[in-house]
Design a protein around this motif. Structure first.
Motif, PDB file in Angstrom:
ATOM      1  N   ALA B 221       0.810  -1.215   0.000  1.00  0.00           N
ATOM      2  CA  ALA B 221       0.000   0.000   0.000  1.00  0.00           C
ATOM      3  C   ALA B 221       0.843   1.264   0.000  1.00  0.00           C
ATOM      4  CB  ALA B 221      -0.934   0.001   1.206  1.00  0.00           C
ATOM      5  N   HIS B 250     -16.250  -3.914  -0.030  1.00  0.00           N
ATOM      6  CA  HIS B 250     -16.128  -2.473  -0.245  1.00  0.00           C
ATOM      7  C   HIS B 250     -15.329  -1.900   0.913  1.00  0.00           C
ATOM      8  CE1 HIS B 250     -19.492  -3.231  -2.979  1.00  0.00           C
ATOM      9  NE2 HIS B 250     -19.129  -2.126  -3.589  1.00  0.00           N
ATOM     10  N   ASP B 251     -14.495  -0.923   0.608  1.00  0.00           N
ATOM     11  CA  ASP B 251     -13.784  -0.290   1.704  1.00  0.00           C
ATOM     12  C   ASP B 251     -14.681   0.780   2.313  1.00  0.00           C
ATOM     13  OD1 ASP B 251     -11.477   1.904  -0.166  1.00  0.00           O
ATOM     14  OD2 ASP B 251     -13.666   1.885  -0.016  1.00  0.00           O
ATOM     15  N   ARG B 255     -15.349   2.071  -2.106  1.00  0.00           N
ATOM     16  CA  ARG B 255     -14.734   1.531  -3.316  1.00  0.00           C
ATOM     17  C   ARG B 255     -14.832   0.013  -3.317  1.00  0.00           C
ATOM     18  NH1 ARG B 255      -8.939   4.434  -3.116  1.00  0.00           N
ATOM     19  NH2 ARG B 255      -8.980   3.346  -1.091  1.00  0.00           N
ATOM     20  N   ALA B 257     -13.670  -3.673  -3.888  1.00  0.00           N
ATOM     21  CA  ALA B 257     -12.339  -4.261  -3.740  1.00  0.00           C
ATOM     22  C   ALA B 257     -12.479  -5.736  -3.411  1.00  0.00           C
ATOM     23  CB  ALA B 257     -11.543  -3.553  -2.634  1.00  0.00           C
ATOM     24  N   TYR B 273      -7.156  -4.734   1.198  1.00  0.00           N
ATOM     25  CA  TYR B 273      -8.151  -4.539   0.141  1.00  0.00           C
ATOM     26  C   TYR B 273      -7.368  -4.212  -1.128  1.00  0.00           C
ATOM     27  CZ  TYR B 273     -11.607  -4.015   3.895  1.00  0.00           C
ATOM     28  OH  TYR B 273     -12.408  -4.220   4.986  1.00  0.00           O
ATOM     29  N   PHE B 274      -7.639  -4.949  -2.194  1.00  0.00           N
ATOM     30  CA  PHE B 274      -6.831  -4.754  -3.386  1.00  0.00           C
ATOM     31  C   PHE B 274      -7.652  -5.038  -4.638  1.00  0.00           C
ATOM     32  CE2 PHE B 274      -6.048  -9.262  -4.458  1.00  0.00           C
ATOM     33  CZ  PHE B 274      -6.473  -9.866  -3.296  1.00  0.00           C
ATOM     34  N   ASN B 275      -7.061  -4.680  -5.775  1.00  0.00           N
ATOM     35  CA  ASN B 275      -7.686  -4.913  -7.078  1.00  0.00           C
ATOM     36  C   ASN B 275      -6.912  -6.024  -7.780  1.00  0.00           C
ATOM     37  OD1 ASN B 275      -8.556  -4.906  -9.709  1.00  0.00           O
ATOM     38  ND2 ASN B 275      -8.688  -2.679  -9.869  1.00  0.00           N
ATOM     39  N   ALA B 280      -3.124  -3.317  -7.640  1.00  0.00           N
ATOM     40  CA  ALA B 280      -3.077  -2.129  -6.790  1.00  0.00           C
ATOM     41  C   ALA B 280      -3.651  -2.436  -5.416  1.00  0.00           C
ATOM     42  CB  ALA B 280      -3.864  -0.991  -7.433  1.00  0.00           C
ATOM     43  N   LEU B 282      -5.516  -0.997  -2.213  1.00  0.00           N
ATOM     44  CA  LEU B 282      -6.399   0.135  -1.961  1.00  0.00           C
ATOM     45  C   LEU B 282      -6.419   0.542  -0.492  1.00  0.00           C
ATOM     46  CD1 LEU B 282      -9.405  -0.964  -4.185  1.00  0.00           C
ATOM     47  CD2 LEU B 282      -7.540   0.569  -4.769  1.00  0.00           C
ATOM     48  N   ASP B 283      -6.455  -0.441   0.388  1.00  0.00           N
ATOM     49  CA  ASP B 283      -6.586  -0.159   1.810  1.00  0.00           C
ATOM     50  C   ASP B 283      -5.844  -1.202   2.613  1.00  0.00           C
ATOM     51  OD1 ASP B 283      -9.339   1.736   2.114  1.00  0.00           O
ATOM     52  OD2 ASP B 283      -9.374   0.319   0.431  1.00  0.00           O
ATOM     53  N   ALA B 299      -6.905   4.247   3.800  1.00  0.00           N
ATOM     54  CA  ALA B 299      -7.396   4.191   2.419  1.00  0.00           C
ATOM     55  C   ALA B 299      -6.441   4.972   1.537  1.00  0.00           C
ATOM     56  CB  ALA B 299      -8.796   4.776   2.331  1.00  0.00           C
TER      57      ALA B 299
END
Lengths: 177, 340
Positions: B221, B250-251, B255, B257, B273-275, B280, B282-283, B299
């Protein structure tokens, strides 16, 4: 086609590498072997009956950078008589019986012998014993003449023969013939 | 018994690769295939594994006659390869269930394909969310500097200061250390574990898997990572025991995730939390008193390489986004009480 090659040979290559350098490095080296093989796919000769010698040859090139880890793995065999990463319960059972303790000592001497052996002799020996290769396949894998495979094997077997002739072989059990 | 049989009896029951080992190796091969020919690994357009192989043959990848004769339907085990999402199941078959490891490996594959960045600093804009404290969740920007001597320079909008030497994510990594981390997952895992074991020797009680996951999540992150290192970190995460996957999460700022955390059999922990389609992160989220109760989240709003420690990363927003109140999470409005 490369997916087929991966799924056909990844498991056995992993097991071979795990016996050579231990579990932690085996995964990396097995993965690296297939990545390298893909990068060098142009060097593969399609007329070869199978891809094993080619793949094991790549794995052996990668093993060259990890001789120290191989020595550590053999030292671990010598200390414990088994892969220290193997199942702890099985290892505990293995050491509980007196006669099996003798077998552990034989395995330990075997591991010490392997550690002291010249690398070229050890590679030939283990490709034959652990990868179940033929003389021709070993020659292809590590790029030496078939005759050299024979001479290195004879030299290695003379050392192992000394261990066998001590009469300890019955204690090992396992496969026969 | 001959000498070769003697050798064969030395550790004859060596185990084969675990599913995670196989998936990790497959993920690396896929990344290499995609690097050589983008899109080569995508199976979404391929209704069956056999046409995947046929496509390789058509594209000129070598297809030895002997191997071609042996081609049958191939069971693709391990990682989900598709970038856009899971393949629809073939009629008469049940879909292969996703696992946390397989989704992390998907992220690893995607991360390996990203374009590397360069710059003197790496800036990350983060909204620091704490549902249990002040509702004002500040947005802060961290600049990690390759600066004068590799120092961390930290600016939160009110003062600029510098922390000595190390990029600290609970444990110290300098910019130079990050550049030198190995990208082979096994070796990388060994390097990550070293400082964590020191922490355990000094009294840190969390299990090594949870500590490893937390460190990896923080690096993903907030640290400047090459595509290869980012990919390798995901691969190391995929090897950890006790992973739990939450798809379609969702974060706290809404968003979408994918969420993964390590189940420590205690009510609190940390989640990533990632894509998976881009790699990427995210959190980084803390939870407690149960995994369904978020407590804190870092975040990541924007990040990237910049030329100076006064330059914001592309996409920086500067203002916090609203988060739902704690009351919207039933049963979560209590502080975690450690067991006796």
């Amino acid at each position: 086609m490369f997916a087929e090659i991966f799924h056909r040979y990844h498991g056995e290559l992993y097991r071979y590498l795990r016996r050579r350098v231990g579990g932690q490095l085996a995964g990396d080296l097995a993965a690296e072997t297939f990545v390298t093989a893909f990068a060098r796919r142009g060097t593969y000769r399609p007329e070869s009956p199978n891809a094993r010698p080619w793949l094991y040859g790549i794995a052996h090139n990668l093993l060259r950078n990890h001789r120290r880890q191989e020595q550590r793995q053999l030292a671990a065999y010598a200390r414990h008589g088994a892969d220290p990463l193997a199942d702890a319960a099985a290892a505990a059972e293995f050491s509980a019986v007196d006669s099996r303790a003798d077998a552990a000592a034989v395995r330990a001497r075997l591991a010490q012998l392997l550690a002291r052996m010249p690398v070229g002799d050890r590679d030939v020996l283990l490709l034959l014993a652990w990868a179940d290769m033929s003389y021709a396949e070993v020659a292809q894998a590590i790029r030496i003449p078939v005759g050299t495979v024979g001479s290195r094997l004879n030299r290695a077997r003379r050392q192992l023969r000394a261990l066998v002739d001590r009469g300890d072989l019955d204690l090992l059990g396992g496969h026969h013939g | 018994m001959d000498e070769l049989t003697l050798l064969r009896n030395l550790d004859p029951d060596t185990p084969g690769p675990s599913p995670a080992d196989t998936a990790a190796a497959w993920g690396r091969l896929v990344a290499a295939m995609d690097a050589a020919q983008p899109g080569a690994s995508r199976l979404t357009a391929s209704p069956s594994p056999l046409s995947f192989l046929e496509r390789f043959a058509r594209r000129g990848f070598w297809a030895p006659a002997a191997a071609a004769a042996a081609v049958t339907a191939v069971a693709i085990t391990g990682a989900v390869i598709a970038v856009a999402g899971p393949r629809p199941p073939r009629p008469g078959t049940s879909p292969r269930p996703l696992t946390a490891a397989s989704v992390l490996l998907q992220a690893a594959s995607a991360a390996a394909r990203q374009t590397p960045g360069h710059g003197r600093f790496f800036a990350t804009e983060i909204e620091n969310i704490d549902l249990y404290s002040s509702p004002a969740n500040p947005v802060v920007t961290y600049w990690l500097g390759d600066g004068v001597t590799g120092r961390l320079a930290w600016l939160n909008g009110r003062y600029a200061g510098s922390l000595p030497q190390a990029i600290t994510f609970g444990y110290s990594f300098t910019w130079a250390t990050l550049q030198r981390l190995p990208t082979a997952p096994g070796r990388l895992q060994a390097e990550i574990v070293k400082p964590l074991r020191i922490g355990q020797d000094q009294g840190v009680r969390e299990p090594l898997a949870a500590l490893s996951f937390s460190l990896i999540a923080n690096l993903l992150a907030r640290a400047p990572l090459s595509p290869a290192l980012r990919s390798a970190l995901y691969q190391v995460a995929a090897r950890l025991p006790g992973l739990v996957l939450v798809l379609h999460a969702h974060d706290l700022i809404g968003r979408a995730a994918t969420e993964v955390y390590v189940n420590q059999n205690v009510p609190t922990g940390q989640a990533l939390y990632f894509n998976p389609s881009t790699g990427a992160a995210l959190d980084i989220g803390g939870f407690g008193p149960s995994p369904q109760c978020p407590s804190t989240q870092y975040a990541v709003l924007a990040s990237g390489y910049v030329a100076s420690k006064y330059q914001l990363p592309v996409g920086a927003v500067r203002t916090p986004r609203p988060v739902p109140p704690l009351s919207t999470f039933p049963g979560c409005g209590v502080y975690y009480t450690p067991p006796p």
